[in-house]
Design an enzyme around this catalytic site. Structure first.
Site, PDB file in Angstrom:
ATOM      1  N   ASP A 179       0.898  -1.256   0.019  1.00 25.97           N
ATOM      2  CA  ASP A 179      -0.074   0.087  -0.142  1.00 25.97           C
ATOM      3  C   ASP A 179       0.768   1.271  -0.022  1.00 25.97           C
ATOM      4  O   ASP A 179       1.942   1.194   0.712  1.00 25.97           O
ATOM      5  CB  ASP A 179      -0.948  -0.109   1.447  1.00 25.97           C
ATOM      6  CG  ASP A 179      -1.950   1.108   1.101  1.00 25.97           C
ATOM      7  OD1 ASP A 179      -2.678   1.279   0.445  1.00 25.97           O
ATOM      8  OD2 ASP A 179      -1.656   1.778   2.076  1.00 25.97           O
ATOM      9  N   GLU A 219      14.836 -15.259   0.052  1.00 29.03           N
ATOM     10  CA  GLU A 219      15.101 -16.300   0.819  1.00 29.03           C
ATOM     11  C   GLU A 219      14.253 -17.353   0.846  1.00 29.03           C
ATOM     12  O   GLU A 219      14.590 -18.346   1.171  1.00 29.03           O
ATOM     13  CB  GLU A 219      15.596 -15.668   2.287  1.00 29.03           C
ATOM     14  CG  GLU A 219      16.570 -14.819   2.382  1.00 29.03           C
ATOM     15  CD  GLU A 219      16.567 -14.096   3.927  1.00 29.03           C
ATOM     16  OE1 GLU A 219      15.672 -14.620   4.485  1.00 29.03           O
ATOM     17  OE2 GLU A 219      17.414 -13.327   3.933  1.00 29.03           O
TER      18      GLU A 219
END
Length: 560
Positions: free
Chosen positions: A225, A274
């Site tokens: 956002d 990751e």
């Protein structure tokens, strides 16, 4: 304050959604506004268990992923975009176990889950901000927000001339613990939404931890956002003008689209990479140009950014073609897919925008010509789904829902409605709970009514009323998404081949597939480019290889 987390989702839980690499490059992603989607407990408010119960509907619709608007712990000053605890579910929506069950069920149905992240500001009920107020001037917690002394002899004036997007000044003065008027804090939106200071390392550390929390829960990505708003210009300089909301999208502002935001997203990308499962970031980035939007999706930053320039384009063949070309040209150098969107929780639904004259903006207060709007909306959807890249759908658009433009003032909840000189404040009209059945207290939304009143006749637009009905908007969406998944030339790639067409008509080829759209007010004669795969309206094909394409209609063709 955080609820106890469920165990991290095992790698096997992602197996059903991890079969295809780069799935997001041509994905169709469906936005769920949780409070208005489905209510499981009859309190009038949608919730996570309600969303979970309707996941098979979304699977059968044919979408690839579900984006959930915020469901975090929040006072709900701005419908959950004021977050008090980023690691907790607000009780009105359920709890963390409900979120965990939703994610797992979605994966079992081969649906991915994208959650909203709100990093520009928190709630004023966030522990950091409450402590900052309680500890007074000089508190280290105040450095995590933008607290400043005011101007004037007694500090009675705001620190600069910035205005809130929701109207009024972007600064609020606090009362200090000793009862005296004190410092001011920055809030680009509502006063209940203080902006974080992203120059402070603790803010970055906290959000990287939040990312890992939800990635460990098994989410497949984040919609960010106000992705363009995190970093403010050094010194917070005056803008030097009023009615600043009208300037948005025209130039780089000292509080929006600053180059420093890209350092934040490079650090986030390291965290995301990751994790296995091809997870993604999607930016809500309002920028002056599509070229600046492309900066957010460079290879080491985010994966997608919403194409608000396309959403704002009028129903006009020349304007649409220009926007498509600019978008593809801007995204190609950075290797990112284009995105296409027509509606979301912040703008008037496109079935109503297209029912009104062009030039009224993206928040419209009049119903317009309902029949015209629906016809254009259906045609616009087929055009969007034929373009290369990823497409976003907003809940209920597959039912052809219009905006509810006649909500009584006393039921409105958009914070911008209550503040002058900001956004129009009519976002509630696109947030009315969607209808599932013809009858019932809320047309199948729930057993206890709905938090915003639904119009009479809403049931005739419901899933129940349209399912299995040839030519209904719901069946058009289902067919379009099925065809899109079957046709290799749809969605993939980054180019279109424009074909010669009459004035007001768009035509392009993608391999063996051709899309033809008539944006004009009269029928047009066009070549029949093979067999009709799907059309938003009635198309007549003649024996001499031509087709009569009605006004505001799109047809998909495939070479025989």
């Amino acid at each position: 304050m955080s609820q106890h987390s469920a165990d991290p989702a095992p790698t096997s839980a992602l197996a059903t959604v991890a079969d295809r690499r780069d799935w997001w490059r041509d994905a169709v992603i469906y936005q769920v506004y949780p409070r208005s989607f489905a209510d499981s407990n009859g309190d009038g408010m949608g919730d996570l268990e309600g969303v979970r119960s309707r996941l098979p509907y979304l699977r059968d619709l044919g979408v690839d992923a579900v984006w959930l608007s915020p469901f975090y712990a929040s006072p709900q000053a701005d419908a959950g975009y004021d977050v008090a605890d980023y690691r907790a579910v607000d009780p009105m929506f359920g709890n963390l176990l409900d979120a965990d069950a939703l994610i797992r069920d979605a994966h079992d149905l081969a649906l991915r889950i994208i959650v909203d992240l709100v990093p520009n500001h928190s709630s004023d009920q966030h522990e950091w901000f409450k402590r900052a107020l309680a500890e007074g001037p000089g508190s280290p917690l105040r450095e995590r927000y933008h607290f400043r002394a005011g101007k004037g002899a007694d500090g009675e004036l705001p620190p600069n001339d910035w205005e809130s997007i929701f109207g009024g000044p972007a600064w609020t003065r606090v009362t200090e613990p000793d009862g005296t008027p004190g410092e001011w804090y920055l809030h680009l939106f509502a006063p209940e939404q203080p902006d974080f200071n992203w120059d402070h390392p603790a803010v970055g550390d906290e959000f990287r931890s939040i990312l890992r929390f939800w990635l460990d829960m098994g989410v497949d990505g984040f919609r960010i956002d106000v992705a363009h708003g995190l970093v403010k210009a050094d010194g917070l300089p005056d803008l030097g003008s009023h009615d600043q909301v009208k300037l948005l999208g025209n130039d780089v502002m000292p509080f929006f689209d600053q180059d420093g935001v890209h350092e934040v997203y490079r650090a986030w990308r390291i965290v995301l990479d990751e994790y296995a499962g091809d997870r993604i970031f999607v930016a809500e980035a309002w920028t002056p140009t599509i070229e600046r939007t492309a900066n957010y999706v460079r290879p080491d930053e985010l994966h997608q950014a919403f194409n608000f320039q396309y959403l704002s384009t009028h129903w006009d063949a020349e304007e649409l073609r220009s926007c498509v070309d600019r978008t593809l040209d801007a995204m190609r150098p950075v290797g990112a897919p284009a995105t296409w969107v027509l509606s979301n929780h912040d703008v008037t639904r496109h079935a109503t925008r297209f029912a009104n004259p062009a030039g009224l903006g993206t928040q419209i207060r009049t119903a317009g010509d309902r029949e015209l709007g629906l016809r254009r909306a259906r045609a616009a959807t087929l055009l969007m789904l034929a373009l290369p890249g990823s497409a976003y759908l907003y809940q209920g658009e597959e039912l052809g829902l219009p905006d509810v433009v006649d909500l009584p003032d006393e039921v409105r909840q958009d914070p911008a409605y209550f503040r002058g000189a900001g956004q129009d404040g009519f976002r509630d009209g696109c947030r009315v709970p969607i209808p599932w059945t013809r009858d019932g207290s809320s047309y199948g939304f729930g057993s206890g009514g709905s938090w915003l009143p639904q119009p009479s006749g809403w049931g005739e637009l419901s899933v129940e009323a349209q399912s299995g009905v040839a030519g209904s908007t719901l069946e058009l969406y289902r067919s379009a998404l099925a065809v899109r998944s079957e046709q290799a030339d749809l969605g993939a790639g980054d180019r279109v081949e424009w074909l010669k067409a009459p004035e007001g008509v768009l035509a392009f080829r993608r391999g063996a597939f051709v899309c033809t759209t008539n944006t004009g007010g009269e029928a047009a004669t066009v070549p029949a480019h093979g067999r009709v795969l799907l059309a938003s309206g009635e198309v007549t094909v003649t024996d001499d290889g031509e087709a009569k394409l009605p006004a505001d209609t799109t047809v998909w063709w495939i070479a025989d």
